[in-house]
Design a protein around this motif. Sequence first.
Motif, short mmCIF file in Angstrom:
data_model
loop_
_atom_site.label_atom_id
_atom_site.label_comp_id
_atom_site.label_asym_id
_atom_site.label_seq_id
_atom_site.Cartn_x
_atom_site.Cartn_y
_atom_site.Cartn_z
N GLU A 195 -7.18 10.38 -6.27
CA GLU A 195 -5.27 10.23 -5.87
C GLU A 195 -4.94 10.66 -5.18
O GLU A 195 -3.53 9.85 -4.43
CB GLU A 195 -4.72 11.20 -7.58
CG GLU A 195 -4.77 10.70 -8.95
CD GLU A 195 -4.64 11.70 -9.93
OE1 GLU A 195 -4.62 12.09 -9.41
OE2 GLU A 195 -5.05 11.33 -11.32
N PHE A 196 -5.10 11.29 -3.90
CA PHE A 196 -4.47 11.72 -2.95
C PHE A 196 -4.48 11.03 -2.34
O PHE A 196 -3.60 10.83 -1.80
CB PHE A 196 -4.63 12.94 -2.90
CG PHE A 196 -4.59 13.33 -0.97
CD1 PHE A 196 -3.31 14.84 -1.40
CD2 PHE A 196 -4.75 13.80 0.02
CE1 PHE A 196 -3.00 14.92 -0.10
CE2 PHE A 196 -5.03 14.10 0.70
CZ PHE A 196 -3.28 14.95 0.56
N ILE A 197 -6.04 10.04 -2.27
CA ILE A 197 -6.22 9.36 -0.79
C ILE A 197 -5.08 8.35 -0.89
O ILE A 197 -4.38 7.07 -0.64
CB ILE A 197 -7.69 8.84 -0.78
CG1 ILE A 197 -8.37 10.01 -0.25
CG2 ILE A 197 -8.05 8.32 0.32
CD1 ILE A 197 -9.88 9.85 -0.37
N ASP A 198 -5.35 7.79 -2.49
CA ASP A 198 -4.01 6.18 -2.53
C ASP A 198 -2.13 6.92 -3.01
O ASP A 198 -1.69 5.59 -2.21
CB ASP A 198 -4.82 5.95 -4.22
CG ASP A 198 -5.67 5.78 -4.72
OD1 ASP A 198 -6.05 5.64 -3.43
OD2 ASP A 198 -6.49 5.67 -6.18
N ALA A 199 -2.69 7.84 -2.89
CA ALA A 199 -0.82 7.93 -2.55
C ALA A 199 -0.60 8.25 -0.93
O ALA A 199 0.50 7.65 -0.87
CB ALA A 199 -0.48 9.31 -3.24
N HIS A 200 -1.30 8.58 -0.53
CA HIS A 200 -1.09 8.89 1.20
C HIS A 200 -1.23 8.02 1.90
O HIS A 200 -0.90 8.05 3.26
CB HIS A 200 -1.40 10.39 1.63
CG HIS A 200 -0.97 11.35 1.13
ND1 HIS A 200 -1.56 11.94 -0.20
CD2 HIS A 200 0.39 12.08 1.61
CE1 HIS A 200 -0.35 12.69 -0.50
NE2 HIS A 200 0.68 12.68 0.89
N LEU A 201 -2.48 7.15 1.59
CA LEU A 201 -2.54 6.06 2.87
C LEU A 201 -2.86 4.31 1.91
O LEU A 201 -3.67 3.92 1.70
CB LEU A 201 -4.62 5.38 2.50
CG LEU A 201 -4.85 7.14 3.37
CD1 LEU A 201 -7.03 6.94 4.04
CD2 LEU A 201 -4.35 7.26 4.92
N THR A 202 -1.47 4.25 1.72
CA THR A 202 -0.67 3.23 1.20
C THR A 202 -0.40 2.05 2.51
O THR A 202 0.13 2.77 3.94
CB THR A 202 0.72 3.21 0.94
OG1 THR A 202 1.82 3.57 1.37
CG2 THR A 202 -0.01 4.15 -0.90
N GLU A 203 -0.40 1.09 2.00
CA GLU A 203 -0.41 -0.31 3.61
C GLU A 203 1.06 0.29 4.32
O GLU A 203 1.72 0.42 4.88
CB GLU A 203 -0.35 -1.46 2.74
CG GLU A 203 0.44 -2.03 4.54
CD GLU A 203 0.30 -4.26 3.62
OE1 GLU A 203 0.52 -4.68 4.90
OE2 GLU A 203 0.14 -4.02 2.22
N GLU A 204 2.10 0.68 3.35
CA GLU A 204 3.55 0.62 3.84
C GLU A 204 3.97 2.37 4.45
O GLU A 204 4.42 2.35 5.54
CB GLU A 204 5.02 0.92 2.38
CG GLU A 204 5.74 1.51 2.93
CD GLU A 204 7.05 1.72 1.85
OE1 GLU A 204 8.13 1.82 1.34
OE2 GLU A 204 6.31 1.50 0.40
N ARG A 205 2.93 3.04 4.67
CA ARG A 205 3.03 4.48 4.64
C ARG A 205 2.19 4.48 6.47
O ARG A 205 2.57 4.71 7.17
CB ARG A 205 2.39 5.56 4.23
CG ARG A 205 3.52 6.55 2.97
CD ARG A 205 1.87 7.02 2.39
NE ARG A 205 3.23 8.49 1.31
CZ ARG A 205 3.14 9.60 1.78
NH1 ARG A 205 2.81 9.85 3.24
NH2 ARG A 205 4.25 10.22 1.45
N VAL A 206 1.24 3.21 6.40
CA VAL A 206 -0.13 3.87 7.87
C VAL A 206 1.05 2.67 8.33
O VAL A 206 1.13 2.92 9.88
CB VAL A 206 -1.13 2.78 7.47
CG1 VAL A 206 -1.91 2.31 8.40
CG2 VAL A 206 -2.07 4.28 6.00
#
Length: 605
Positions: free
Chosen positions: A552-563
């Motif tokens: 869940e942590f990876i899914d929340a922080h490594l999103t296309e929008e964020r990156v």
Amino acid sequence: MSGICGFIGARDESLIDRMLDRMKWRGGFPLKFYRGGDFGLGVCQDSPPQGNPSTPLLAFNENKNVCVVCDGHISDEADIRDRLSAAGHAFKTDSPAETIAHAYEEHGLGFLDVFHGGFAFALWDESEFLLVLGRDRFGVRPLCFSVSQDKLIFASCSAALRACDSEQARLDVRSLDAHIAFGYVPGERTMFENITKLAPGHLMICRRGAVRVSKYWDICPAANFGSNSESDWLENTTSALGDSFSRLKSDSVPPTCIIESPFGVASNKAAALTIALAGGQIDIFEPDPANVSFFESSAAPVDPDFSRIPTLMKALDEPPSDFSFLLLDSVISNSARSGSTIASAAGLAETLGAGELHRLILSIRGIAEIRPSWARSIATAILRRAPRFLSGLNSIPISGSRVAAALSGCETSSDILDAVLCVAPKYFRSDLYTPQVASALSGSFASHSGMLSNHSHPGSPSIASISDYLLRWPLASSTLPRLDAVSAVNQTSVEFPFLDAIVELSMSFPERADTKNSGGFDNIANSYGLETQPHKKRPAGKVRRVCPAVAEFIDAHLTEERVRARGFFIWEHICAARRASDMAPAIALALLEAWCDCHSRSHIC
């Protein structure tokens, strides 16, 4: 815990208030010294019961023309005070800040020659219009500064400096690359362009507008390093460190010792020797990030609290590369609640790790002609903490031939050392970065070259040089800052019983294994019922079950929008990292993103 701050050349008292407010997690009782003009000092420390500290960390000499703020402690302070009292100095408190003030008054800056411990201080000499900043020999306590035009500001954490100037929140791409390469930022550089760390064992001296940094102590190799046998070294070490835990022992609760071995090597030896030195009355904790990422067994000593991540991230001056900080938080908070003294095997772990790394490097030198029979043992040593990004080492179980294939791309001895020291390959980083970041780096990618001195022939540095590297870089830039931040958040302290005495011992570790008396560590371990052999491998084909909180942590922080908005990395390569069987790269990149959310509003565009 405590934190210090101050400035010179600003004429703005509010700077101290802003920095103290940003550091209140290090101590809720602020003290400051400001008489107008362009100079000020501040310190925040633990709140005393009646609001009047008996050990104020801001103190003066008798004439009040020398003012000192101090974070940390001084070893053998009682003996130092006795000598100063015999010389005619009168003490009003039991503060280490007052000890520094009187020692400076008596000996000038030479007082640091006999000071040991973990401390950072700022000293103001009114009569000389002189500001002195100093750190202990190993960097147990942090101290960073920023110089702009005619102003110098300093503090125990970079967040306090960024509270004074929003321009200092811009990330340094060179530090970003170093973090991706090593998992930490080595040396004096920080994650921010205009903020610098004062190196351990150094002073910064500011006198009437002139600023210089000087070294007052360094790690010096012994004259005859590596001349004794391993059994002799073990005997000398046991004798030298025999009373290390004497002041930590308690009749009710045994102390807890944290062992963070560099790259996972020699952790069993460090644990065995630590338990022997403590007479068996100690609890050992080794933070293994795999205990967070996967539910493989019930052996994990603590349950990490993922809700603590934002709080811990704000305290960390650099992004973590794995979840070991979360495990440290759990064990430190649990130990503090139980009343247990918390210690660290820092220094001892690095010394034993240097011996293991030296022998590993010697073995890998001939990787092209490696024999499968002992290639498998090398794989076991490397996989104690596998290089986080090295292709070919991202699945378990693993064969010696895959290790050979992974290292076959290492064309030089420098490449091999980078692989052994868990450095992310340059080709991986160059593919990962966006064109803007790659352009800003101008082809200057971080490497261990220049960090690891070579005192013998190419590809085979001595144990002394590896010890120097481990004590000077991973220990000072990663292990100690992480322990400081996590313990400060938990309003407790960590003892370092081995640091003061370990340097000479580390430089005399034998170059060759003692084949005639190789059971020294095993004998110690057997005396206390310990297991020093490598743990059994997980059966082939057994699939690791990923911790849902990690996914869940990876899914929340490594999103296309964020990156894409951050502008550091190419999204398609982030996707490849997320799909890899080895989750370590994805975890490291997600933690970097979470840390940036807490510390930096800047983007690379």
